[in-house]
Every structure is written in structure tokens, then in C-alpha cells.
Scaffold this active site. Structure first.
Site, mmCIF file in Angstrom:
data_model
loop_
_atom_site.group_PDB
_atom_site.id
_atom_site.type_symbol
_atom_site.label_atom_id
_atom_site.label_comp_id
_atom_site.label_asym_id
_atom_site.label_seq_id
_atom_site.Cartn_x
_atom_site.Cartn_y
_atom_site.Cartn_z
ATOM 1 N N GLY A 99 0.834 -1.201 0.000
ATOM 2 C CA GLY A 99 0.000 0.000 0.000
ATOM 3 C C GLY A 99 0.862 1.242 0.000
ATOM 4 O O GLY A 99 0.581 2.231 0.678
ATOM 5 N N ALA A 100 1.940 1.193 -0.816
ATOM 6 C CA ALA A 100 2.990 2.211 -0.741
ATOM 7 C C ALA A 100 2.759 3.424 -1.620
ATOM 8 O O ALA A 100 3.509 4.395 -1.536
ATOM 9 C CB ALA A 100 4.338 1.569 -1.116
ATOM 10 N N GLY A 107 -0.981 7.874 0.887
ATOM 11 C CA GLY A 107 -1.336 7.858 2.301
ATOM 12 C C GLY A 107 -0.197 7.476 3.230
ATOM 13 O O GLY A 107 0.953 7.892 3.051
ATOM 14 N N GLY A 126 1.293 4.644 3.643
ATOM 15 C CA GLY A 126 2.338 3.844 2.998
ATOM 16 C C GLY A 126 3.375 4.701 2.306
ATOM 17 O O GLY A 126 4.584 4.470 2.438
ATOM 18 N N SER A 165 -6.107 -1.486 13.561
ATOM 19 C CA SER A 165 -6.964 -0.320 13.746
ATOM 20 C C SER A 165 -7.631 -0.384 15.111
ATOM 21 O O SER A 165 -7.832 -1.468 15.672
ATOM 22 C CB SER A 165 -8.041 -0.274 12.658
ATOM 23 O OG SER A 165 -9.053 0.676 12.962
ATOM 24 N N TYR A 184 -14.645 -4.973 8.475
ATOM 25 C CA TYR A 184 -13.395 -4.224 8.629
ATOM 26 C C TYR A 184 -12.829 -4.426 10.036
ATOM 27 O O TYR A 184 -11.641 -4.721 10.215
ATOM 28 C CB TYR A 184 -13.641 -2.740 8.367
ATOM 29 C CG TYR A 184 -12.415 -1.872 8.545
ATOM 30 C CD1 TYR A 184 -11.448 -1.795 7.547
ATOM 31 C CD2 TYR A 184 -12.206 -1.134 9.707
ATOM 32 C CE1 TYR A 184 -10.314 -1.015 7.695
ATOM 33 C CE2 TYR A 184 -11.087 -0.347 9.871
ATOM 34 C CZ TYR A 184 -10.141 -0.290 8.863
ATOM 35 O OH TYR A 184 -9.015 0.466 9.030
#
Length: 321
Positions: free
Chosen positions: A39-40, A43, A45, A166, A195
Site C-alpha cells: 500500500g505504498a 497515504g 504507505g 486499527s 473491517y
């Protein structure tokens, strides 16, 4: 009077959250080290890669998106040309396997594995692998990736695995029966719970990894980055059709969310701080250890989740831990 009290309370909470946000003070040099960040492209990442690159680290950016511009910006800002981009689609288990295979073939070492990629509530109910997309991207895929890269991590020890969880993990309804969540009714609360369950499952798996990897030099920890203004937020809006829900999310986003750079701080801290070199099996908020959700210390329950995960992923004998 009531409205004034609410405003004062909101401002007080805002000030407290601003002043208590964790910022890593670690100045660890990472020259000669290699890290993978999923997820780089944007955001948290992206800012994590930027931080690691500024320390001289060789960083492998892993994402489903085109990372060309992100890579160029990071090289420009850090003067570190040792940045590599590789495609991986966590919604495809075969893509995860292909990615891991490529890493094993091309990389001599892996010092830091950061499983940061994730999605919020999804409109879809199943991936091509027959799994719930939120559970697959946030939990099953990282679980598989860790398994596939363990030998390289052990070879490079001391090494670290850091998984992005989270605070919503505390609101989970996770069980073995709903591990592969079935969102057949399409209700927003069910999408939200998928989630929460995915993030709790990641804490459970991380703790078991930590326990089973003791003595190998590989540590495994989880973090809550805080409420961060990332691309996940607009996607939540698109799933939540209720105007009231969207209004509450929007207001909270405006008042309380962190900038992505702030959100990356705990992730970076746990990945690089020398003070945490031998710390494993912990959960961090704002660069500090934090309590885990109820159920995380129930070894029987956690063992059942682990076993069910292995069965769902149909791990090969040589891929077990």
C-alpha cells in the site's frame, strides 16, 4: 448551554489529540537494509516509504496502483535512488504468491516487512478466490505474504514484521464461523464489522507469529495509526448511503483525523526504533504500547482462528509455520 458544552468538549478533545500524537524520535540509519511496504503508493504507505528512504534504506514499494510518480517524488526528496516498485494485488492470492516468489528470487535480504495495505468497507462480497474482499486484503493476504517470506526474514535477522491494524478491532464480532465474512444483506453495519474483524484477526495472527518466531531474531508487532485522512475515507462515503452516517464521518474527518505523515509515525517507529529491537507481540498507538482487544489473550480462540485461516488459504506443507 448544551450546545456550548458540546463545542467546548469537542475543542478539548481536539487539543488533547493534537498534543498526544506520537512522533518517532528514532534516528536509526538503514543503509544496507531492505524493506517492503505494501500500500505504498499513497497515504500512510507513501510517507512510510519516504521516511525509510531518507534513512538510506532500499525500499520495495508494493501496490496494485501505478507507483511511477510516487517513486520519482521519493527519489527526488531523499536523493536515494534505491527505490523499487513491484505490483501486487492483495485481492488475488495468486498475485501475492507471484510477488513473494519474485522477492525471493531477486532479493538477498529482507529486514523489514510492513503490511500496510488495506481497504475500508466494500460494496463487493467476494473476490475471485471466494473470500470477502475486506478480509482478504486486510488479513488473509498479509497472513499468506508473511508465511511466504519467512525464510528470507529469518535469513536477514534481526528483522521485523509490522502490521497495520486499527482501533476498530475493539469493536469486532470475530468468530471462526464469520472469518470469511458473508455480507449477503449488504448492510453498512455488516460492512463495517467486516473491517473491524479483519483488523482484530491481524492482531491475533501477529501475536501467534511473535510467539512462534521467538528465538529466530524476527519480531512481529501491530499498530493503530490513528484516524488518518487517506484514500480509504472517500471510499467509506461511497459505501455508506445514509446521509447522517456520511455527515458524522465527514465532521470527524475534518476535526480529528491525522495527516498521512502523522499517521505513518507509529508505523515507522515500530519498524526502526533500536529500543524496540527485541520487542515482539505488542500493539502500539502513538508510538507507545497499548492494550489489545478482548479475546486477544484467549489462546484457544486465537488458535482456532489461526487454524481456520490456514485451512481457508489451503497452505502447502512447506508453507506452514
Amino acid at each position: 448551554m448544551f450546545c456550548l458544552t458540546c463545542v467546548i468538549l469537542a475543542i478539548s478533545v481536539y487539543i488533547y489529540m493534537r498534543l498526544s500524537r506520537g512522533i518517532t524520535r528514532s534516528a536509526t540509519c538503514l543503509v544496507g537494509k531492505t524493506a517492503i511496504v505494501t500500500g505504498a503508493n499513497s497515504g500512510i504507505g507513501y510517507h512510510t516509504v519516504l521516511n525509510l528512504a531518507s534513512r538510506g534504506c532500499r525500499v520495495i514499494m508494493a501496490d496494485v496502483a501505478d507507483m511511477t510518480q510516487s517513486k520519482e517524488k521519493i527519489i527526488e526528496y531523499t536523493n536515494n535512488p534505491n527505490i523499487v516498485t513491484k505490483f501486487v494485488d492483495l485481492a488475488s492470492l495468486q498475485s501475492v504468491r507471484d510477488f513473494a516468489s519474485d522477492i525471493i528470487k531477486t532479493e538477498d535480504r529482507l529486514d523489514i516487512l510492513i503490511n500496510n495495505a488495506g481497504i475500508g468497507p466494500s460494496r463487493d462480497n467476494r473476490t475471485k478466490d471466494g473470500l470477502h474482499p475486506v478480509m482478504q486484503i486486510n488479513y488473509f493476504a498479509p497472513f499468506l505474504l508473511i508465511h511466504l517470506l519467512l525464510d528470507l526474514l529469518k535469513k536477514s535477522a534481526p528483522s521485523r514484521i509490522v502490521n497495520t491494524s486499527s482501533c476498530f478491532a475493539f469493536l469486532n464480532t470475530l468468530s471462526v464461523k464469520n472469518l470469511n465474512f458473508d455480507d449477503k444483506y449488504g448492510r453498512f453495519i455488516d460492512k463495517f464489522l467486516s473491517y473491524a474483524n479483519s483488523k482484530f484477526a491481524l492482531i491475533i495472527a501477529s501475536d501467534i507469529y511473535a510467539e512462534r518466531l521467538r528465538g529466530t531474531g524476527v519480531t512481529c508487532n501491530t499498530i493503530h495509526p490513528g484516524f488518518v485522512a487517506t484514500p480509504i475515507i472517500p471510499k467509506v462515503y461511497s459505501v455508506a448511503s445514509n446521509v447522517l452516517i456520511n455527515t458524522v464521518i465527514w465532521l470527524y474527518n475534518i476535526i480529528y483525523t491525522k495527516y498521512p505523515w502523522e499517521g505513518s509515525q507509529t508505523l515507522v517507529h515500530v519498524a526502526v526504533s533500536k529500543k524496540l529491537e527485541k520487542v515482539t507481540g505488542k500493539h502500539f498507538w502513538d508510538c507507545r504500547p497499548f492494550i489489545k482487544p478482548l479475546g486477544a489473550n484467549n489462546k484457544k480462540f486465537c488458535g482456532e482462528i489461526w487454524k481456520a485461516t490456514e485451512e481457508i488459504l489451503n497452505l502447502k506443507p512447506e508453507e506452514g509455520l
